[in-house]
Scaffold this active site. Sequence first.
Site, mmCIF file in Angstrom:
data_model
loop_
_atom_site.group_PDB
_atom_site.id
_atom_site.type_symbol
_atom_site.label_atom_id
_atom_site.label_comp_id
_atom_site.label_asym_id
_atom_site.label_seq_id
_atom_site.Cartn_x
_atom_site.Cartn_y
_atom_site.Cartn_z
ATOM 1 N N SER A 24 0.848 -1.144 -0.072
ATOM 2 C CA SER A 24 0.034 0.203 0.183
ATOM 3 C C SER A 24 1.018 1.512 -0.026
ATOM 4 O O SER A 24 0.661 2.312 -0.871
ATOM 5 C CB SER A 24 -0.884 -0.073 1.354
ATOM 6 O OG SER A 24 -1.737 -1.054 1.109
ATOM 7 N N ARG A 28 1.397 4.195 -3.083
ATOM 8 C CA ARG A 28 1.350 5.669 -2.902
ATOM 9 C C ARG A 28 2.528 6.426 -2.803
ATOM 10 O O ARG A 28 2.416 7.560 -3.326
ATOM 11 C CB ARG A 28 0.622 5.730 -1.456
ATOM 12 C CG ARG A 28 -0.801 5.238 -1.084
ATOM 13 C CD ARG A 28 -1.196 5.035 0.227
ATOM 14 N NE ARG A 28 -2.592 4.708 0.283
ATOM 15 C CZ ARG A 28 -3.231 3.518 -0.025
ATOM 16 N NH1 ARG A 28 -2.313 2.456 -0.405
ATOM 17 N NH2 ARG A 28 -4.397 3.236 0.376
ATOM 18 N N GLY A 92 -5.949 -3.460 -7.977
ATOM 19 C CA GLY A 92 -7.084 -2.733 -7.448
ATOM 20 C C GLY A 92 -6.501 -1.577 -6.895
ATOM 21 O O GLY A 92 -7.204 -0.188 -7.356
ATOM 22 N N SER A 165 -13.438 1.601 2.879
ATOM 23 C CA SER A 165 -12.262 1.197 1.641
ATOM 24 C C SER A 165 -11.228 2.258 1.677
ATOM 25 O O SER A 165 -11.677 3.359 1.377
ATOM 26 C CB SER A 165 -12.876 0.969 0.252
ATOM 27 O OG SER A 165 -12.020 1.004 -0.710
ATOM 28 N N ASP A 312 -7.032 -8.212 4.374
ATOM 29 C CA ASP A 312 -6.225 -8.850 3.572
ATOM 30 C C ASP A 312 -5.604 -10.237 4.170
ATOM 31 O O ASP A 312 -4.822 -11.068 3.538
ATOM 32 C CB ASP A 312 -5.027 -7.668 2.991
ATOM 33 C CG ASP A 312 -5.721 -6.816 2.181
ATOM 34 O OD1 ASP A 312 -6.484 -7.050 1.594
ATOM 35 O OD2 ASP A 312 -4.770 -5.987 2.189
ATOM 36 N N LYS A 339 -12.202 -9.135 -3.814
ATOM 37 C CA LYS A 339 -10.860 -9.263 -3.894
ATOM 38 C C LYS A 339 -10.112 -9.842 -5.262
ATOM 39 O O LYS A 339 -10.893 -9.959 -6.191
ATOM 40 C CB LYS A 339 -10.216 -9.945 -2.525
ATOM 41 C CG LYS A 339 -10.586 -8.895 -1.309
ATOM 42 C CD LYS A 339 -9.955 -7.481 -1.355
ATOM 43 C CE LYS A 339 -10.454 -6.722 -0.135
ATOM 44 N NZ LYS A 339 -9.896 -5.232 -0.293
HETATM 45 C C1 S3P Z 1 -5.628 -1.408 0.075
HETATM 46 C C2 S3P Z 1 -6.969 -1.305 0.851
HETATM 47 C C3 S3P Z 1 -7.677 -2.220 0.822
HETATM 48 C C4 S3P Z 1 -6.938 -3.870 0.840
HETATM 49 C C5 S3P Z 1 -5.816 -3.639 -0.487
HETATM 50 C C6 S3P Z 1 -4.883 -2.468 -0.217
HETATM 51 C C7 S3P Z 1 -5.033 -0.009 -0.006
HETATM 52 O O1 S3P Z 1 -8.732 -2.517 -0.247
HETATM 53 O O2 S3P Z 1 -7.527 -4.742 0.759
HETATM 54 O O3 S3P Z 1 -5.159 -4.945 -0.561
HETATM 55 O O4 S3P Z 1 -3.732 0.005 -0.345
HETATM 56 O O5 S3P Z 1 -5.660 1.062 -0.094
HETATM 57 P P1 S3P Z 1 -10.094 -2.003 -0.026
HETATM 58 O O6 S3P Z 1 -9.887 -0.440 -0.004
HETATM 59 O O7 S3P Z 1 -10.758 -2.388 -1.336
HETATM 60 O O8 S3P Z 1 -10.566 -2.308 1.114
#
Ligand code: S3P
Length: 426
Positions: A24, A28, A92, A165, A312, A339
């Site tokens: 994550s 970013r 995602g 989320s 996760d 997911k």
């Molecule tokens: C993430 C947020 C989560 C997580 C994903 C990483 C992120 O998803 O499951 O692996 O880096 O913001 P969601 O925002 O869909 O819950």
Amino acid sequence: MSLAKVFPASKFSLNISEIAPDKSISHRSVMFAMLADGTSEIKNFLRAEDTLNSLEIVKNLGAKVDDDGDIIKISSDGIKEPFEILDCGNSGTGMRLFCGLLSSANGHFVLTGDKYLRSRPMKRVTQPLRDIGAIFDGRDDSNLAPLSIRGSSLKAFTYDSKIASAQVKSCMILAALRADGECVYTEPELSRDHTERMLKGMGAEINVDGLKTTIKPMNKLLNPLKIRVPADPSSAFFFAVAAAITPDSNIVLEGVTLNETRIEAFKALECMGANIRYENIDNKYEPTGNIYVKYATLKAITIEDKISWLIDELPALSIAMACANGTSVVKNAEELRVKESDRISTIVNGLNACGIKTREYNDGYTVTGGELKSALVNSEGDHRIAMSFIIAGLKCGMQVRDLDCINTSFPNFFELLKKITKIEIS
Ligand code: S3P
């Protein structure tokens, strides 16, 4: 790499300092560098498929990237219209955050991904962005990638999200930075907060009050990011479960982010009886330190709150549930269905194949602890499912098929696992 044969493990005692850097935060860091005036410096960036795709996209958007293999330096003089289609691969996070970043940029952008990502819902970001003036197109009324974006000016918003989320929140925060007035985003439960911490650290005017985040538009570029990405607790957690289910074992997981929105699965494992200790060492953007985990007899648990804090890790936690006494329950976790795979069914089907009794519900499942049996499990292209069932193999031996997905988040997983047991990969 299509099949892994894992052999049962005997007791181990290990320190691991090479857990994969946080996914994550890595995504970013390269995206936010595009909002800075000056050169951002990123150390310990996750060199896995998902995050390398984000780095490639940032280059395609005109950023100057200087990577000596240790520190990645990024500078940008604004987002440029790319020649290439922007490929987020399996991620995602990549796709949803880029939607927020690009919706106000000058030009036309096309975001795509692999077959799994092209099947995941994007309306959760494209709809609120359209509501404030963003111009999107894509299949199923902009719900499915490939997505096309024509950058436009965005209106200030007050948005009350129905899902907790971090991807939606981060997307909307990025849009808010370029909107025409102060914006307010509210979520039903706090989701991971790296975006707020990092952007505030760069000088953005973001105020968090419980579940409400207020964002002032940027009136100038932000300060460059200088960050060392901590280890990923979601990756570390596979090894925490390994120690918790292998009699007389213990492990030290070094340099992990101890952000409370990320270590809830460790807290759950602790409630199940595992012996866990946290040692805080540093605090820049994020609290960071070591996590100590020791084997103990595990008991069942009910998980129904703070789901986004451990979403996760539920696949790996389910392996601990399968080794615990009693029936564990997971509720309010319908997000698992969208997911990298439909994780409620991939977890339940995998455990059933290993002789464990489960029940499946729309928003969760139950797992009755028992004797795990060796089986052949297919990951369905989902990295966390693949790694979870490989960890289950430490108990009883296991064959897991479809392994390339592990490279999306944890390329050195097998290298570390070899310190614990024998594995044959073909
Ligand atoms: C993430 C947020 C989560 C997580 C994903 C990483 C992120 O998803 O499951 O692996 O880096 O913001 P969601 O925002 O869909 O819950």
